[in-house]
Design an enzyme around this catalytic site. Sequence first.
Site, short mmCIF file in Angstrom:
data_model
loop_
_atom_site.label_atom_id
_atom_site.label_comp_id
_atom_site.label_asym_id
_atom_site.label_seq_id
_atom_site.Cartn_x
_atom_site.Cartn_y
_atom_site.Cartn_z
N PHE A 1 0.82 -1.22 0.00
CA PHE A 1 0.00 0.00 0.00
C PHE A 1 0.85 1.27 0.00
CE2 PHE A 1 -2.82 -3.11 2.32
CZ PHE A 1 -3.66 -3.36 1.24
N THR B 1 -0.88 -7.71 -6.64
CA THR B 1 -1.89 -7.10 -7.50
C THR B 1 -2.05 -7.81 -8.83
OG1 THR B 1 -0.10 -5.63 -8.08
CG2 THR B 1 -1.69 -4.82 -6.50
N ILE C 1 -8.16 -2.82 -19.92
CA ILE C 1 -7.89 -3.69 -18.78
C ILE C 1 -7.29 -5.01 -19.29
CG2 ILE C 1 -8.90 -4.80 -16.76
CD1 ILE C 1 -8.95 -1.66 -16.75
N GLN D 1 -8.71 -5.22 -7.92
CA GLN D 1 -8.03 -3.99 -7.53
C GLN D 1 -9.03 -2.92 -7.10
OE1 GLN D 1 -4.99 -3.59 -6.88
NE2 GLN D 1 -3.79 -3.17 -8.68
N GLY E 1 -4.20 0.51 -9.72
CA GLY E 1 -4.05 0.14 -8.32
C GLY E 1 -4.62 1.14 -7.33
N GLU E 2 -4.72 2.39 -7.72
CA GLU E 2 -5.06 3.42 -6.75
C GLU E 2 -6.37 4.16 -7.03
OE1 GLU E 2 -0.97 4.30 -7.38
OE2 GLU E 2 -0.73 4.93 -5.31
MO1 MOS Z 1 1.48 3.23 -4.00
S1 MOS Z 1 1.13 4.54 -2.44
O1 MOS Z 1 2.34 4.25 -5.02
O2 MOS Z 1 2.29 1.94 -3.40
#
Ligand code: MOS
Length: 746
Positions: free
Chosen positions: A241, A469, A636, A645, A711-712
């Site tokens: 993370f 991931t 994707i 994710q 991922g974010e």
């Molecule tokens: Mo992420 S906070 O760039 O692992």
Amino acid sequence: MPEIKEAPMSVVGKATPRIDGPRKVSGVAMYSSDHRFPGMLFAVPVCATISNGTIDRLDVSGAERMPGVRAVYHRANVGKLFRPVQRKDLTADGSIIDEQRPPMEDDVVRYWGQYVAVAVAETFEQAKAAADAVRVTYTQEKPNVETKLEAEKKPEVESERGDAEKAFAGAAVKVDQTYVTPAETHNPIELHASVALWDGSAFTLYETTQAVANHRNVMAQILGVAKENVRIISKFLGSGFGGKLWPWTHSALAAAAARNLGAPVKLVVSRQMMFQTVGHRPRTQQRVRLGTTAEGKLVSLQQDYLNHTSMLDDYKEECGEATAFMYSTPNLKVTSGLARRNIGTPTAMRGPGAVPGLYAIESAMDELAIALKMDPVELRLLNEPKIDEGLGVPFSSRHQVECLKTGAERFGWSKRTPGVASMKRDGLTLGWGVAGCSWIAQRIPCTATVALRDDGTARVACGTQDIGTGTYTVLALIVAERLGLPIEKVEVVLGDTSLPMGPVSGGSMVTGSVIPAVLEATEKAIETLVSNAAKIQGLPFAGHKPDELYYDAGRVRLKSDAAAGGGGIAFEEVLKKGNLSAISGSGKSEGTFGAEGKAKFSTHSFGAHFVEVTWQAEIARLRVNRVVSVIDGGRIINPLAGRNQIEGAVVMGIGMAMLEATEYDHRSGAPLNSNLADYIVAVNADVPKLEVHFLDYPDKALNAYGARGIGEIGLAGVAAAITGAVYHATGVRVRELPVRIEHLLA
Ligand code: MOS
């Protein structure tokens, strides 16, 4: 960049279970702390029990005499550890570290839990007992862990256009509110750990790192050795993370102990220590001012934010990350500032900057919609920008309007009645909320190699990492697609500085970054295969030139035969005939903006979250009941891992909105809830049905497949959608996360 055939893709874009899954669930996968070596010793740090002051006396005499103890290191005997020169870039030469001071550099304690000594013994229990037996006396001063933040100096202007103050003063409708997000601690299930080996001239370090190359560059400097003499291995991670992006002080302690003692040393950071010494998302305090015309068109957007940082390091949480381009407005100003606290150095946590930043901006947009008596989706559509007004360049691919409209449609938003507590079902009050989201899409320079082997398999190698991931699977899919092989026949090798330099597993950058390198490497391997095939005696290609041959679906064929249906030769037969065990190619990816360093496009992912909460006022029971997320994240590559994710990010968003906060004791400065019982994260019982929908528009500015990292993006905006829904159900606007029962009883 190689051309991608427009023929239907067979494996890219197909939901594929992670290829490393069986190794993980069967326990075969080796995480950093799983490594064991003959004669390995165990290190346990001694953590400061003050947050501000100096060490007067450190008595290790009792500890040193305890059974199995090989050494107790502290400032006077650990040996020289150097301060690294921070180089904030993501190329092969970058050396990024958030806590710059090497461990035990001086006798000053600046935060609770700072390492003041480390005990090394034959067993973990012996080391722990010895660490507990170290006697430290301190001169203690009052720690500053104050939650109200004030800038230590004049705020910096991050972004500005027009005259935001003046436009705000003249605006017909205004919102002026301050939003607060607490310190949050990363709690990946895998603890941080180092297993350090020293062979007399070089280190091999098994590390929980999201960036092996950066880790090597930093550790080489701290340890005072050439970077060629440091190898970092990180094969599997139980997530990170962001907490595992850059090295922390325990890595240096493990390596120093291994060198001093000439034995392998394992150091595992405890869950409690993880609240102290390996970073956290800092507290933020953001004043947002929005001004519009009477019709709701933004004329001014101002965001003035502060975050806490540690006493020595300037960690900035970039809360303005998405502010300058999210909405269209002629006048905008974003400022930032830092407030120092006796707390360990903060670091990036999933969606650093944009996540707290968009909580504030999207909450203010919701408050603005209410002030305007407008639907919050309509307000966003009205203020959709045509270009990135911050950079003055077009977006490479932005479909935010479609995210909002699709989400509204799937959620059933048209049935919403705007009045507070106006929607009921089964005796519960419903609250509906919406928020937009964005996260940067970048490509960072990297390299990869692809080999074709005489057993009919391929191997792709890249010094990036899989933090859980799905990176192993993404690389396998890309190579399998081009080679026409089943993914079982593609071996993926990651997580080692001895491999070609790969990207950091951070910033949602791996997938977008590796594709050009991997495709080029595959193409080069194919070229070499074909030109070899034209030369090897005994193959039916004798007398033909390489350009009369081609590779398709695992076979080398003659173009002239293809028309006649000729089947060609399996590539492994070509290798065998030529006595070649493998043929390989290497490729590289350039950074997003090329050599000129100036963006031609603004590359970002976008999305929208729609949330339903239920509120039972009689017993003050608030639940997140339904979430619909629509994500514009490019193509994707693996929809199964992709969906995971976004789901995982939404779960984290529920935690951010409803549960997570690291609380520091105002008397001692200690994090009070430094364990998984008291630091509450969302679990299954907190999570409703999550619906994830991808728009799947390829973003060709990044790579041939048009894939962006995801991922974010899924975490951004969730908390604002939830607090918007909470307002709709209860009439209470929570501007300081997390939402607590006491807020709703007010
Ligand atoms: Mo992420 S906070 O760039 O692992």
